[in-house]
Enzyme design. Structure first.
Site, PDB file in Angstrom:
ATOM      1  N   ASN A 150      30.512 -22.279 -49.421  1.00 46.44           N
ATOM      2  CA  ASN A 150      30.589 -21.217 -50.436  1.00 46.44           C
ATOM      3  C   ASN A 150      30.916 -19.843 -49.861  1.00 46.44           C
ATOM      4  O   ASN A 150      31.550 -19.029 -50.541  1.00 46.44           O
ATOM      5  CB  ASN A 150      29.316 -21.187 -51.286  1.00 46.44           C
ATOM      6  CG  ASN A 150      28.087 -20.857 -50.491  1.00 46.44           C
ATOM      7  OD1 ASN A 150      27.922 -21.331 -49.375  1.00 46.44           O
ATOM      8  ND2 ASN A 150      27.236 -20.038 -51.045  1.00 46.44           N
ATOM      9  N   CYS A 282      24.315 -18.825 -52.974  1.00 44.59           N
ATOM     10  CA  CYS A 282      22.944 -19.342 -53.084  1.00 44.59           C
ATOM     11  C   CYS A 282      22.000 -18.294 -53.652  1.00 44.59           C
ATOM     12  O   CYS A 282      20.962 -18.628 -54.211  1.00 44.59           O
ATOM     13  CB  CYS A 282      22.470 -19.801 -51.711  1.00 44.59           C
ATOM     14  SG  CYS A 282      22.583 -18.499 -50.478  1.00 44.59           S
ATOM     15  N   GLU A 461      13.452 -16.007 -40.261  1.00 44.49           N
ATOM     16  CA  GLU A 461      13.242 -15.021 -39.204  1.00 44.49           C
ATOM     17  C   GLU A 461      14.164 -13.851 -39.473  1.00 44.49           C
ATOM     18  O   GLU A 461      15.228 -14.022 -40.051  1.00 44.49           O
ATOM     19  CB  GLU A 461      13.588 -15.600 -37.826  1.00 44.49           C
ATOM     20  CG  GLU A 461      12.732 -16.760 -37.379  1.00 44.49           C
ATOM     21  CD  GLU A 461      11.341 -16.362 -36.900  1.00 44.49           C
ATOM     22  OE1 GLU A 461      10.945 -15.193 -37.113  1.00 44.49           O
ATOM     23  OE2 GLU A 461      10.653 -17.214 -36.332  1.00 44.49           O
TER      24      GLU A 461
END
Ligand code: NAD
Length: 480
Positions: A150, A282, A461
């Protein structure tokens, strides 16, 4: 027709099988190039090359290593136009978006981790007069990096930049649906003088190449971005081998709009957060939750502006939505429109295929879809669709909207629109999401943690700590 090559041990090479897969331009629905149909033998060659290069790359002076990565970043900037065009043709996204977001963020990834690597501090812990502990972090070895279609070059570099900067060598696999920019990137690595074997790019199918990377005994760390179902398969393979695993997976992100928001900003940004890249990000908000007193006004304006969005040729600068990435994905998106109807939803606009004239007549275009009158518990509101589809639903109280927002198996991102400072922080505190935007969307500071909660992933992270994933800590305890 152009033939993409693997990049192994510093060379552009054909797949050992000699077989190629078709690469389609989704805006035309036509094959425009071929990519290697690689298999475990190509992965083996890549892993051996990466292993051989590891010692000298990991021991190279930091400044020299960083200089090579910075050179790659400069070359990405130099080739911005060509890379953006390639990405648009490969994925169907508007070229304007590729130019303004994907490619600049790809060079930003390289630059951020190259410079960060020179500022990492070691830790030490003094046990009063008794002992001193110091902790060293050394690169884990060969890293496997697997990325989706994507945001092709952006997410490809998001995986490999921290790996290379931390001193790992890499075997990487871009998505078979969008291989072109990774191929162009391999040429930039050669031009920048990246030593042979430091980065190896193996093209091909997930079930062959991806699986072979995850299974390979010489690759102790896997960094993956993609769907939650694939993430489960990867975890099942990697866990018994005790590999380090970072999984950045799917989402079903809520976009919460309180009545006291700045209406115009909330509205126009929500159009972007719903439909940018055809909703194939996303982090797109796919469930819009609007406080009841604002609901009717919001829906009416949102639908009006959605209808006005230009769907069409991705190479046209005025286009807001290009083509969906593949025919299969388009069919999946369309199947959810049928499901939404069966579940009692009202289609406020969109959902039909858009016929674009000229060269794009056979492309995979869909008019952006707004659905109302669906409860949060239904499948349309629980499952990731990953296309230009949003639902809008009213809410009455803060606790209620928090429960709605947290009601899915995902926990990737959320957006909150309000001018009430205390409420903004309070709601953010109660949301189970890895990233929360208040009165904005998609701003990314690379120093902050990234990733999802629940089934949206593990291994968040931030900043230089993203490089920690690619290292192993060792503590040395010295008696004083
Ligand atoms: P996907 O899971 O189908 O594929 C991702 C990559 O994994 C591809 O390169 C594919 O070839 C490979 N792959 C497939 N099967 C594999 C296997 N068995 N072993 C190893 N590798 C395998 O995902 P996609 O359709 O390419 O991308 C869309 C998904 O990615 C969506 O769910 C989206 O939410 C997610 N995504 C997440 C983030 C994030 O940061 N959390 C970012 C972008 C996309």
């Amino acid at each position: 027709m152009q033939q993409i090559s693997n990049y192994i041990n510093g060379q552009l090479v054909p797949p050992l099988s000699g077989n190629y897969l078709e690469n389609l331009n989704p805006a035309e629905g036509k094959v425009y190039s071929f990519l290697p149909d690689s298999d475990e033998r190509d992965v083996e060659a890549a892993a051996v090359a990466a292993q051989a290069a590891f010692l000298s790359w990991s021991q190279m002076p930091l400044a020299k290593r960083a200089a090579i990565l910075l050179k790659i970043a400069d070359l990405i900037d130099r080739d911005l136009e060509g890379l953006a065009l390639a990405e648009s043709v490969d994925q169907g996204k508007p070229v304007k978006l590729a130019k303004s977001v994907d490619i600049p963020r790809a060079s930003a990834n390289m630059r951020f981790f190259a410079t960060a690597s020179m500022h990492v501090a070691a830790e030490s812990h003094l046990m009063e007069d008794e002992a001193i502990n110091y902790t060293t972090r050394t690169p884990v070895g060969v890293a496997g990096c697997i990325s989706p279609w994507n945001l092709p070059l952006y997410l490809f570099t998001w995986k490999i930049a921290p790996a290379l900067a931390s001193g790992c060598t890499v075997v990487a696999k871009p998505s078979e649906l969008t291989p072109m920019t990774a191929f162009l990137f391999s040429k930039l690595c050669m031009e920048a003088g990246l030593p042979s074997g430091v980065l190896n790019i193996v093209h091909g199918l997930g079930k062959k190449v991806g699986q072979a990377i995850v299974e390979h005994p010489m690759i102790p760390a896997i960094s993956f971005t993609g769907g939650t179902v694939t993430g489960k398969t990867i975890a099942a393979t990697a866990a018994p081998m005790f590999k380090k695993l970072s999984l950045e997976l799917g989402g079903k992100n809520p976009n919460i709009i309180f009545a006291d928001c700045d209406f115009e900003e909330a509205l126009s940004t929500s159009i972007n957060s719903s439909f940018s890249n055809q909703g194939e990000i996303c982090l797109c908000g796919s469930r819009i939750l609007v406080e009841r007193s604002l609901y009717d006004r919001f829906v009416s304006e949102f639908v009006k502006r959605t209808r006005a969005l230009a769907v069409g040729d991705p190479l046209n600068e005025a286009t807001r939505l290009g083509a969906l990435v593949s025919e299969g994905h388009m069919q999946k998106v369309l199947s959810y429109i049928e499901l939404a109807k069966q579940e009692g939803g009202t289609i406020a606009c969109g959902g039909e295929r858009v016929k674009v004239d000229g060269r794009c007549a056979s492309g995979y275009f869909v008019a952006p879809i707004v659905i109302t009158a669906l409860p949060q518990s239904c499948r349309t509101n629980q499952e990731e669709i990953f296309g230009p589809v949003v639902t809008i639903m009213p809410f009455d109280a803060e606790e209620e909207v928090i429960a709605y927002a947290n009601s899915t198996a995902y926990g990737l991102s959320a957006t909150i629109w309000t001018n009430n400072l205390k409420r903004a922080h309070r709601v953010a505190h109660h949301l189970k999401s890895g990233i929360i935007w208040i009165n904005c969307w998609l701003l990314r500071d690379l120093r902050t943690p990234f990733g999802g909660m629940k089934q949206s992933g593990v291994g968040r992270e931030g900043g230089w700590e993203a490089m920690r994933f690619f290292t192993e800590a060792k503590n040395v305890c010295v008696k004083l």
